[in-house]
Design an enzyme around this catalytic site. Structure first.
Site, PDB file in Angstrom:
ATOM      1  N   VAL A  36      43.325   0.204  -8.430  1.00 56.61           N
ATOM      2  CA  VAL A  36      43.146  -0.708  -9.567  1.00 56.61           C
ATOM      3  C   VAL A  36      42.785   0.140 -10.783  1.00 56.61           C
ATOM      4  O   VAL A  36      41.828   0.927 -10.740  1.00 56.61           O
ATOM      5  CB  VAL A  36      42.027  -1.750  -9.302  1.00 56.61           C
ATOM      6  CG1 VAL A  36      41.930  -2.719 -10.474  1.00 56.61           C
ATOM      7  CG2 VAL A  36      42.301  -2.507  -8.013  1.00 56.61           C
ATOM      8  N   LYS A  96      26.517   6.474 -10.112  1.00 56.52           N
ATOM      9  CA  LYS A  96      25.052   6.632 -10.031  1.00 56.52           C
ATOM     10  C   LYS A  96      24.285   5.641 -10.899  1.00 56.52           C
ATOM     11  O   LYS A  96      23.234   5.137 -10.503  1.00 56.52           O
ATOM     12  CB  LYS A  96      24.633   8.070 -10.362  1.00 56.52           C
ATOM     13  CG  LYS A  96      25.262   8.648 -11.618  1.00 56.52           C
ATOM     14  CD  LYS A  96      26.477   9.481 -11.310  1.00 56.52           C
ATOM     15  CE  LYS A  96      27.317   9.656 -12.562  1.00 56.52           C
ATOM     16  NZ  LYS A  96      28.045  10.896 -12.611  1.00 56.52           N
ATOM     17  N   VAL A 123      25.450  11.521  -6.154  1.00 52.34           N
ATOM     18  CA  VAL A 123      24.294  12.407  -6.379  1.00 52.34           C
ATOM     19  C   VAL A 123      24.661  13.863  -6.100  1.00 52.34           C
ATOM     20  O   VAL A 123      24.928  14.243  -4.959  1.00 52.34           O
ATOM     21  CB  VAL A 123      23.097  11.981  -5.491  1.00 52.34           C
ATOM     22  CG1 VAL A 123      21.881  12.854  -5.768  1.00 52.34           C
ATOM     23  CG2 VAL A 123      22.755  10.512  -5.732  1.00 52.34           C
ATOM     24  N   ASP A 192      21.750  10.683 -16.725  1.00 50.37           N
ATOM     25  CA  ASP A 192      22.522  10.851 -15.481  1.00 50.37           C
ATOM     26  C   ASP A 192      21.639  11.474 -14.392  1.00 50.37           C
ATOM     27  O   ASP A 192      21.618  11.006 -13.248  1.00 50.37           O
ATOM     28  CB  ASP A 192      23.744  11.738 -15.783  1.00 50.37           C
ATOM     29  CG  ASP A 192      24.612  11.987 -14.579  1.00 50.37           C
ATOM     30  OD1 ASP A 192      25.431  11.118 -14.248  1.00 50.37           O
ATOM     31  OD2 ASP A 192      24.459  13.050 -13.950  1.00 50.37           O
ATOM     32  N   LYS A 196      20.305   9.753 -10.723  1.00 52.21           N
ATOM     33  CA  LYS A 196      20.391  10.440  -9.421  1.00 52.21           C
ATOM     34  C   LYS A 196      18.995  10.590  -8.808  1.00 52.21           C
ATOM     35  O   LYS A 196      18.820  10.435  -7.599  1.00 52.21           O
ATOM     36  CB  LYS A 196      21.066  11.804  -9.618  1.00 52.21           C
ATOM     37  CG  LYS A 196      22.542  11.667 -10.007  1.00 52.21           C
ATOM     38  CD  LYS A 196      23.125  12.955 -10.564  1.00 52.21           C
ATOM     39  CE  LYS A 196      24.613  12.799 -10.895  1.00 52.21           C
ATOM     40  NZ  LYS A 196      25.138  13.881 -11.724  1.00 52.21           N
ATOM     41  N   GLY A 294      33.098  17.452 -11.145  1.00 56.34           N
ATOM     42  CA  GLY A 294      34.501  17.845 -11.017  1.00 56.34           C
ATOM     43  C   GLY A 294      35.200  16.999  -9.961  1.00 56.34           C
ATOM     44  O   GLY A 294      34.559  16.470  -9.052  1.00 56.34           O
TER      45      GLY A 294
HETATM   46  N1  HSE Z   1      28.602  13.920 -15.542  1.00 55.76           N
HETATM   47  C1  HSE Z   1      28.121  14.270 -14.237  1.00 55.76           C
HETATM   48  C2  HSE Z   1      27.580  15.681 -14.276  1.00 55.76           C
HETATM   49  C3  HSE Z   1      29.232  14.143 -13.243  1.00 55.76           C
HETATM   50  O1  HSE Z   1      27.867  16.394 -15.236  1.00 55.76           O
HETATM   51  O2  HSE Z   1      26.863  16.079 -13.369  1.00 55.76           O
HETATM   52  C4  HSE Z   1      28.788  14.257 -11.816  1.00 55.76           C
HETATM   53  O3  HSE Z   1      27.909  13.225 -11.471  1.00 55.76           O
END
Ligand code: HSE
Length: 393
Positions: A36, A96, A123, A192, A196, A294
């Site tokens: 999707v 996350k 994570v 971010d 996590k 990545g």
């Molecule tokens: N944007 C995140 C990072 C991607 O740079 O760690 C992986 O979760």
């Protein structure tokens, strides 16, 4: 029991394509029925009939027993994941933000509907930390879980410290390489890493803590004087999330830049690599290292979750049942370096002690002891250009 999985995958971006690259090299007992996507006009590398823009083409297809959610809109992701779990489908997600913000509710939905949600890829990319916290450290007393959880900000800091790249150039590279979030302020602002950390706190300590209640300061206000300060003292700056049990009753959680010395294991974690340092009562120190962002590294973690679903694997969230009196606290003193612009900020922050002060026309800093709760209460006045704060170990 090796159940045949029929997959519906939401998203065909960096991670979706990475996952597909890996799946096509393998002979697993699974088939991808549909992707999707949001942008049908984009040229795709796979046959057009595999793609749809209609979420219900997956969510209401009874042949699809497994949903893989790899989109970056956290609200849309929650709607998809909760509907899939309620309709008897197992789910793998790498989102996350969505998981950190809705974990308690998602656990409840899984229990009520007997379905499984796995999220190793959410994570630290390829590092298998969630299943290890859940299974391997099931009976361990975890003193702390810290590390480098965001590949993009670590990439930027590495390029600044090792190659003298400008912040903006390094950020652009992290975006071009597909490491950064669509909104990169989530990476460089420490959000971010905080999402996590909240997920880690659940599997390490059995605590549900809303990300809004956790302190996060990122690297976006970093300036040349901070880099020079770190270099003169032989430090590097890293963005470090910390989960630590400070007593039998309390756990602290926060994300701050940190000045790390060469003997710190995180000093050598460079570029988009992540590291997770677990300190435990019996196992002592253990360090997990690997690519944190990545398509292929994250795709490999997602595939590991998909493979686990073939055998009916579920997180049991046992530590939540056993957590008992453990609570989240922000009442803990740390030592920080703080570059500031207005003197009133120092009074406002209520340092417990100041051990060093530098005062010049265009560069002022203090080093001192401060309570995390005080930083959290003042995060709006700290989180801006003109102020940079970093923990000193
Ligand atoms: N944007 C995140 C990072 C991607 O740079 O760690 C992986 O979760």
């Amino acid at each position: 029991m090796n159940n045949k999985l029929t997959l519906g995958i939401f998203g065909f971006g960096v991670v979706g394509q990475g996952l597909h690259d890996i799946i096509k090299t393998k002979n697993l007992n699974l088939a991808i029925k549909r992707f999707v996507i949001k942008h049908p006009e984009k040229k795709r590398s796979l046959p057009a009939e595999l793609f749809t823009t209609d979420a219900n083409a997956v969510l209401e297809d009874s042949e699809i027993n497994t949903v893989v959610e790899l989109i970056d809109d956290a609200d849309a992701a929650f709607a998809i994941v909760s509907k899939a779990l309620r309709s008897g489908k197992n789910v793998v997600s790498a989102n996350k933000k969505m998981i950190a913000n809705h974990l308690e509710e998602l656990v409840d939905i899984q229990h009520r509907h007997g379905t499984s949600l796995l999220y190793e890829g959410a994570v630290c990319g390829s590092i298998p930390i969630i299943r290890n916290l859940e299974e391997y450290y099931d009976n361990e007393l975890l003193h702390s879980v810290t590390g480098i959880f965001n590949g993009s900000s670590n990439y930027i800091l590495s390029k600044i410290f090792n190659e003298n790249l400008a912040y903006a150039t390094a950020l652009k590279q992290a975006q071009d390489l597909g490491f950064a979030e669509t909104d990169p302020s989530l990476d460089v602002g420490g959000f971010d890493a905080k999402f996590k950390l909240a997920i880690v706190a659940s599997h390490a300590y059995g605590l549900y803590v809303s990300p809004d209640a956790i302190l996060n300061i990122g690297i976006d206000a970093l300036e040349t004087p901070d880099i020079q300060f770190a270099r003169e003292k032989n430090f590097k700056i890293k963005l470090v999330p910390t989960a630590r049990e400070i007593s039998d009753e309390a756990v602290i959680l926060y994300v701050l830049p940190k000045l790390v010395a060469p003997d710190n294991i995180l000093y050598a974690v460079e570029n988009e690599n992540n590291g997770v340092l677990v300190k435990a009562a019996f196992a002592d120190e253990q360090f997990f290292y690997g690519k944190g962002a990545g398509g292929h590294p994250t795709g490999s973690a997602v595939l590991s979750d998909i493979a686990a679903l073939r055998y009916g694997y579920k997180y049991e969230y046992k530590k939540h049942i056993e957590a008992g009196a453990l609570t989240y606290s922000t009442d803990w003193e740390i030592t920080v370096y703080l570059r500031y612009d207005e003197e009133t900020l120092i009074e406002k922050l209520g340092f417990a002690a100041i051990s060093e002060r530098y005062y010049a026309h265009d560069y002022k800093y203090v080093i001192g002891r401060i309570n995390i709760g005080n930083i959290l209460a003042n995060r709006d006045v700290i989180n801006r250009k003109g102020v940079f704060i970093a923990e000193i170990a």
